[in-house]
Design a protein around this motif. Structure first.
Motif, short mmCIF file in Angstrom:
data_model
loop_
_atom_site.label_atom_id
_atom_site.label_comp_id
_atom_site.label_asym_id
_atom_site.label_seq_id
_atom_site.Cartn_x
_atom_site.Cartn_y
_atom_site.Cartn_z
N ASN A 32 -12.38 15.34 6.07
CA ASN A 32 -11.45 16.20 6.83
C ASN A 32 -10.73 15.46 7.95
O ASN A 32 -10.14 16.09 8.83
CB ASN A 32 -12.18 17.43 7.40
CG ASN A 32 -12.75 18.32 6.32
OD1 ASN A 32 -12.14 18.50 5.27
ND2 ASN A 32 -13.93 18.87 6.56
N GLU A 33 -10.76 14.14 7.94
CA GLU A 33 -10.01 13.32 8.89
C GLU A 33 -8.88 12.63 8.14
O GLU A 33 -9.09 12.06 7.06
CB GLU A 33 -10.91 12.26 9.55
CG GLU A 33 -12.05 12.82 10.37
CD GLU A 33 -11.61 13.29 11.74
OE1 GLU A 33 -10.42 13.08 12.08
OE2 GLU A 33 -12.44 13.86 12.47
N THR A 34 -7.67 12.67 8.69
CA THR A 34 -6.53 12.00 8.07
C THR A 34 -6.46 10.55 8.52
O THR A 34 -6.50 10.26 9.72
CB THR A 34 -5.21 12.72 8.44
OG1 THR A 34 -5.26 14.06 7.95
CG2 THR A 34 -4.02 12.00 7.82
N TYR A 35 -6.37 9.64 7.55
CA TYR A 35 -6.25 8.21 7.82
C TYR A 35 -4.88 7.73 7.34
O TYR A 35 -4.49 8.00 6.20
CB TYR A 35 -7.32 7.42 7.07
CG TYR A 35 -8.70 7.51 7.66
CD1 TYR A 35 -9.27 6.43 8.36
CD2 TYR A 35 -9.46 8.67 7.54
CE1 TYR A 35 -10.53 6.52 8.90
CE2 TYR A 35 -10.73 8.77 8.09
CZ TYR A 35 -11.26 7.68 8.75
OH TYR A 35 -12.52 7.77 9.30
N LEU A 36 -4.16 7.03 8.20
CA LEU A 36 -2.94 6.36 7.78
C LEU A 36 -3.31 4.99 7.23
O LEU A 36 -4.31 4.38 7.66
CB LEU A 36 -1.97 6.22 8.95
CG LEU A 36 -1.53 7.52 9.62
CD1 LEU A 36 -0.48 7.23 10.69
CD2 LEU A 36 -0.99 8.51 8.60
N LEU A 37 -2.52 4.50 6.29
CA LEU A 37 -2.84 3.26 5.59
C LEU A 37 -1.80 2.19 5.88
O LEU A 37 -0.59 2.46 5.85
CB LEU A 37 -2.90 3.52 4.09
CG LEU A 37 -3.09 2.30 3.18
CD1 LEU A 37 -4.48 1.69 3.38
CD2 LEU A 37 -2.89 2.69 1.72
N GLU A 38 -2.27 0.98 6.15
CA GLU A 38 -1.42 -0.21 6.18
C GLU A 38 -1.96 -1.16 5.13
O GLU A 38 -3.15 -1.52 5.16
CB GLU A 38 -1.46 -0.86 7.56
CG GLU A 38 -0.57 -2.08 7.71
CD GLU A 38 0.91 -1.76 7.88
OE1 GLU A 38 1.72 -2.69 7.88
OE2 GLU A 38 1.25 -0.56 8.03
N ALA A 39 -1.13 -1.56 4.17
CA ALA A 39 -1.57 -2.41 3.07
C ALA A 39 -0.74 -3.69 3.05
O ALA A 39 0.50 -3.62 3.03
CB ALA A 39 -1.44 -1.67 1.74
N LYS A 40 -1.41 -4.83 3.05
CA LYS A 40 -0.69 -6.11 2.99
C LYS A 40 -1.34 -7.02 1.96
O LYS A 40 -2.56 -7.11 1.87
CB LYS A 40 -0.72 -6.80 4.37
CG LYS A 40 0.24 -6.16 5.37
CD LYS A 40 0.51 -7.07 6.55
CE LYS A 40 1.50 -6.45 7.49
NZ LYS A 40 2.83 -6.28 6.87
N TRP A 41 -0.45 -7.69 1.21
CA TRP A 41 -0.89 -8.72 0.25
C TRP A 41 0.00 -9.92 0.52
O TRP A 41 1.14 -9.97 0.08
CB TRP A 41 -0.75 -8.22 -1.18
CG TRP A 41 -1.38 -9.15 -2.19
CD1 TRP A 41 -1.19 -10.49 -2.31
CD2 TRP A 41 -2.31 -8.78 -3.23
NE1 TRP A 41 -1.92 -11.00 -3.34
CE2 TRP A 41 -2.61 -9.97 -3.93
CE3 TRP A 41 -2.88 -7.58 -3.62
CZ2 TRP A 41 -3.49 -9.98 -5.01
CZ3 TRP A 41 -3.74 -7.59 -4.70
CH2 TRP A 41 -4.04 -8.77 -5.39
N GLN A 42 -0.50 -10.85 1.27
CA GLN A 42 0.25 -12.04 1.64
C GLN A 42 -0.66 -13.26 1.53
O GLN A 42 -1.86 -13.12 1.32
CB GLN A 42 0.81 -11.89 3.06
CG GLN A 42 -0.26 -11.55 4.08
CD GLN A 42 0.30 -11.06 5.40
OE1 GLN A 42 1.49 -10.80 5.53
NE2 GLN A 42 -0.57 -10.94 6.41
N ASN A 43 -0.07 -14.44 1.68
CA ASN A 43 -0.87 -15.65 1.49
C ASN A 43 -1.81 -15.92 2.65
O ASN A 43 -2.97 -16.30 2.46
CB ASN A 43 0.06 -16.86 1.29
CG ASN A 43 0.84 -16.78 -0.01
OD1 ASN A 43 0.34 -16.23 -1.00
ND2 ASN A 43 2.07 -17.28 -0.02
N ALA A 44 -1.32 -15.74 3.88
CA ALA A 44 -2.12 -16.07 5.06
C ALA A 44 -2.94 -14.87 5.52
O ALA A 44 -2.52 -13.70 5.32
CB ALA A 44 -1.20 -16.53 6.19
N PRO A 45 -4.08 -15.08 6.14
CA PRO A 45 -4.85 -13.97 6.71
C PRO A 45 -4.04 -13.23 7.76
O PRO A 45 -3.20 -13.81 8.44
CB PRO A 45 -6.06 -14.68 7.35
CG PRO A 45 -6.18 -15.98 6.63
CD PRO A 45 -4.78 -16.39 6.30
N THR A 46 -4.27 -11.95 7.86
CA THR A 46 -3.56 -11.11 8.82
C THR A 46 -3.99 -11.43 10.25
O THR A 46 -5.19 -11.58 10.52
CB THR A 46 -3.82 -9.62 8.51
OG1 THR A 46 -3.24 -9.31 7.25
CG2 THR A 46 -3.24 -8.72 9.59
N GLY A 47 -3.01 -11.54 11.14
CA GLY A 47 -3.29 -11.88 12.53
C GLY A 47 -3.19 -10.69 13.46
O GLY A 47 -2.98 -9.54 13.04
#
Length: 286
Positions: free
Chosen positions: A185-200
């Motif tokens: 019952n909690e709404t979660y927004l999503l951020e999705a990334k597929w890139q070469n370098a790790p996310t900073g």
């Protein structure tokens, strides 16, 4: 399934104005927000599409498919916010009828209806798990631009498979949200990334900023297939409203047939205990 067979649904539909195909004075936006924030379901999912797909038909589909717990949230939400949703005070007869329905459903609950916390968590079978794992691996063969959109579609399919009422990417004023889902019952927004370098830290701070502009109860899941840099996580800090998953988390989850619900719940709990937004699955499920 709910116990709405015990009540006069035609009378309730008349009180909600459903004979005209509408429900009170809900717009599509407020109708969607009401079900997401009050009831905890995504009413515009194809799951609730019936006949014309109107708000009235979707409400009827909801009554047919919902649990008593979900119906109680719906009716209590209407009772408390009638003046907002109908632009007028609730008629005495409608208020009395709603309260009668609520008492009936609460009585059914005392007779053995499971609460939302007691409902069985969705598990996917081995064949579906393997298909999803194959799709995840196949994404690596796509071009970077097409891969990003395909990754978002894959995640919606994944969350829907676990009954998390996922929503595809959408735009608000000045920003893009990669999707959303509902967990406990909690709404979660999503951020999705597929890139070469790790996310900073920069991307993490940007997503946290998006969450900060939404309702206070909104949370976020940042899913980076390439993982997160240790410097970025350190610079991002603790005590945020987001949790993180990486590509290895996804792979191990599907390969070991772990429940995404169990994983997210474990990540949220550990984040609450430690303040760390990213705890690898391999630390949570040894």
């Amino acid at each position: 399934m709910s116990s709405l067979g015990l009540i006069d649904k035609q009378k309730l539909e008349r009180e909600l104005g459903m004979s005209s195909g509408y429900v009170l004075n809900f717009s599509n936006r407020t109708f969607d927000e009401f079900f997401r924030e009050i009831v905890g379901v995504s009413i515009f999912d194809s799951f609730y599409d019936q006949a014309s797909g109107s708000k009235a038909h979707r409400t009827r589909a909801f009554w047919r498919l919902a649990t008593d717990v979900q119906v109680l949230k719906f009716l209590n939400g209407l009772l408390e916010g009638w003046e907002i949703y109908a632009d007028q005070s609730i008629p005495g007869a409608a208020e009395k009828h709603l309260k009668q329905i609520i008492r009936k459903l609460e009585g059914a609950g005392e007779s053995g209806v499971r609460s939302s916390e007691e409902e069985t968590k969705v598990q996917i079978d081995q064949n579906l798990s393997q298909r999803l794992l194959s799709q995840l691996i196949e994404l690596s063969e796509l071009t970077p631009q097409s891969r990003g959109f395909a990754f978002e579609r894959f995640l919606k399919t994944l969350f829907d498979a676990y009954g998390l009422s996922a929503r595809s990417s959408f735009r608000t004023v000045g920003e893009q949200i990669d999707g959303s889902f509902v967990l406990n019952n909690e709404t979660y927004l999503l951020e999705a990334k597929w890139q070469n370098a790790p996310t900073g830290a920069g991307d993490l701070h940007t997503f946290e900023g998006k969450i900060g502009q939404k309702a206070l109860w909104s949370r976020g899941l940042f899913l980076s297939n390439s993982g997160f840099s240790s410097d970025g996580l350190q610079a991002f800090g603790k005590g945020k409203r987001i949790v993180c998953m990486d590509g290895l988390d996804l792979y191990e989850m599907l390969n070991r047939r772990l429940s995404v619900t169990d994983i997210l719940e474990a990540k949220v709990r550990r984040a609450a205990e430690t303040g760390r937004p990213f705890i690898p699955l391999r630390e949570l499920f040894i």
